[in-house]
Design a protein around this motif. Structure first.
Motif, short mmCIF file in Angstrom:
data_model
loop_
_atom_site.label_atom_id
_atom_site.label_comp_id
_atom_site.label_asym_id
_atom_site.label_seq_id
_atom_site.Cartn_x
_atom_site.Cartn_y
_atom_site.Cartn_z
N VAL A 255 0.75 -1.34 0.15
CA VAL A 255 -0.04 -0.15 0.11
C VAL A 255 0.86 1.17 0.14
CG1 VAL A 255 -1.57 1.30 1.37
CG2 VAL A 255 -1.90 -1.18 1.10
N ASP A 256 2.07 1.33 0.77
CA ASP A 256 3.00 2.32 0.85
C ASP A 256 3.50 2.52 -0.17
OD1 ASP A 256 2.19 2.72 3.59
OD2 ASP A 256 4.20 1.61 4.27
N ASP A 257 3.93 1.67 -1.35
CA ASP A 257 4.51 1.82 -2.37
C ASP A 257 3.43 1.89 -3.62
OD1 ASP A 257 6.85 1.49 -1.19
OD2 ASP A 257 7.24 -0.49 -2.01
N ASN A 258 2.11 2.07 -3.34
CA ASN A 258 1.34 2.39 -4.25
C ASN A 258 0.90 1.37 -5.21
OD1 ASN A 258 0.39 5.13 -3.34
ND2 ASN A 258 2.31 5.70 -4.30
N MET A 259 1.19 -0.03 -4.81
CA MET A 259 1.01 -1.17 -5.58
C MET A 259 -0.40 -1.83 -5.07
SD MET A 259 4.60 -2.68 -5.36
CE MET A 259 4.55 -4.08 -6.30
N VAL A 260 -1.05 -1.63 -3.95
CA VAL A 260 -2.05 -2.04 -3.75
C VAL A 260 -3.01 -1.00 -3.07
CG1 VAL A 260 -3.10 -3.80 -2.00
CG2 VAL A 260 -1.09 -4.56 -3.24
N THR A 261 -4.21 -0.96 -3.02
CA THR A 261 -5.25 -0.20 -2.60
C THR A 261 -5.83 -0.67 -1.43
OG1 THR A 261 -5.47 0.59 -4.90
CG2 THR A 261 -7.00 1.39 -3.21
N LEU A 262 -5.92 0.32 -0.47
CA LEU A 262 -6.58 -0.09 0.97
C LEU A 262 -7.58 0.81 0.99
CD1 LEU A 262 -6.74 -1.26 3.71
CD2 LEU A 262 -5.13 0.12 4.57
N GLU A 263 -8.84 0.16 1.15
CA GLU A 263 -10.17 1.09 1.27
C GLU A 263 -10.93 0.57 2.61
OE1 GLU A 263 -13.48 2.29 -1.87
OE2 GLU A 263 -11.23 2.10 -2.61
N LYS A 264 -11.19 1.42 3.20
CA LYS A 264 -12.00 1.06 4.44
C LYS A 264 -13.53 1.12 4.07
CE LYS A 264 -12.29 1.98 9.29
NZ LYS A 264 -12.15 0.73 9.88
N ILE A 265 -14.11 -0.10 4.06
CA ILE A 265 -15.73 -0.01 3.77
C ILE A 265 -16.29 -0.65 4.94
CG2 ILE A 265 -17.38 -1.02 2.38
CD1 ILE A 265 -14.98 -1.57 0.07
N GLY A 266 -17.08 0.31 5.58
CA GLY A 266 -17.87 -0.10 6.63
C GLY A 266 -16.85 -0.10 7.91
N ALA A 267 -16.98 -1.20 8.56
CA ALA A 267 -16.05 -1.50 9.69
C ALA A 267 -14.58 -2.29 9.16
CB ALA A 267 -16.55 -2.44 10.69
N LYS A 268 -14.65 -2.77 8.02
CA LYS A 268 -13.41 -3.28 7.38
C LYS A 268 -12.69 -2.96 6.40
CE LYS A 268 -15.21 -8.25 7.42
NZ LYS A 268 -15.53 -9.44 6.82
N ASN A 269 -11.36 -3.31 6.62
CA ASN A 269 -10.36 -2.64 5.41
C ASN A 269 -10.45 -3.75 4.39
OD1 ASN A 269 -9.62 -0.31 6.92
ND2 ASN A 269 -8.05 -1.47 8.11
N PHE A 270 -10.61 -3.35 3.18
CA PHE A 270 -10.09 -4.08 2.00
C PHE A 270 -8.96 -3.81 1.21
CE2 PHE A 270 -14.65 -4.49 3.05
CZ PHE A 270 -15.07 -6.04 2.83
N TYR A 271 -8.51 -4.76 0.71
CA TYR A 271 -7.10 -4.64 -0.23
C TYR A 271 -7.53 -5.01 -1.70
CZ TYR A 271 -4.94 -4.58 4.31
OH TYR A 271 -4.55 -3.94 5.70
N TYR A 272 -7.01 -4.26 -2.59
CA TYR A 272 -7.34 -4.71 -4.00
C TYR A 272 -6.01 -4.21 -4.72
CZ TYR A 272 -9.60 -0.23 -4.59
OH TYR A 272 -10.00 1.28 -4.43
N ALA A 273 -5.90 -4.78 -5.80
CA ALA A 273 -5.05 -4.18 -6.98
C ALA A 273 -5.58 -4.72 -8.15
CB ALA A 273 -3.58 -4.77 -6.69
N PHE A 274 -5.81 -3.86 -8.99
CA PHE A 274 -6.34 -4.09 -10.39
C PHE A 274 -5.16 -3.84 -11.33
CE2 PHE A 274 -10.08 -2.98 -8.18
CZ PHE A 274 -10.96 -3.99 -7.83
N PRO A 275 -4.64 -4.60 -12.07
CA PRO A 275 -3.68 -4.49 -13.19
C PRO A 275 -3.67 -3.04 -13.49
CG PRO A 275 -4.45 -6.73 -13.38
CD PRO A 275 -5.36 -6.01 -12.27
N SER A 276 -4.95 -2.64 -14.20
CA SER A 276 -4.69 -1.26 -14.65
C SER A 276 -4.37 0.04 -13.94
CB SER A 276 -6.26 -0.98 -15.14
OG SER A 276 -7.09 -0.85 -13.99
N THR A 277 -4.54 -0.16 -12.49
CA THR A 277 -4.13 0.74 -11.35
C THR A 277 -2.59 0.74 -11.28
OG1 THR A 277 -4.37 -0.56 -9.67
CG2 THR A 277 -6.43 0.79 -10.23
N THR A 278 -1.89 -0.09 -11.65
CA THR A 278 -0.40 -0.14 -11.28
C THR A 278 0.47 0.70 -12.35
OG1 THR A 278 0.11 -1.90 -12.45
CG2 THR A 278 -0.26 -2.12 -10.27
N TYR A 279 -0.30 1.51 -13.47
CA TYR A 279 0.66 2.07 -14.40
C TYR A 279 0.49 3.79 -14.29
CZ TYR A 279 0.47 -2.52 -16.46
OH TYR A 279 0.52 -4.07 -16.65
#
Length: 82
Positions: free
Chosen positions: A58-82
């Protein structure tokens, strides 16, 4: 201790980062930490280290961390890394 960790050959941080980012890229869907700990440990990453590995991605902007409700979700879509 760190010396003990080195003796039994585990994954390096870089290997853990590659493994976790690959899991996220290939699935291209959000996961919460519990799910990633389960999937990551099956892939050979020590469960206790997964949160720190994800945070470094997340710190290196390779993965996105998003808080949805009470939970943290991690995701990385190939398009978001360019």
């Amino acid at each position: 201790s760190a010396a003990m960790a080195k003796r039994r050959r585990g994954m390096s941080l870089e290997e853990k980062r590659e493994t976790m980012s690959r899991i996220l890229f290939e699935s291209a869907e959000p996961f919460d930490l519990k799910e990633l700990e389960r999937i990551g440990s099956k892939a050979g990453v020590v469960t206790q280290t997964i949160k720190d590995v994800l945070q470094s991605l997340v710190d290196d902007n390779m993965v996105t961390l998003e808080k949805i409700g009470a939970k943290n979700f991690y995701y990385a879509f190939p398009s978001t890394t360019y």
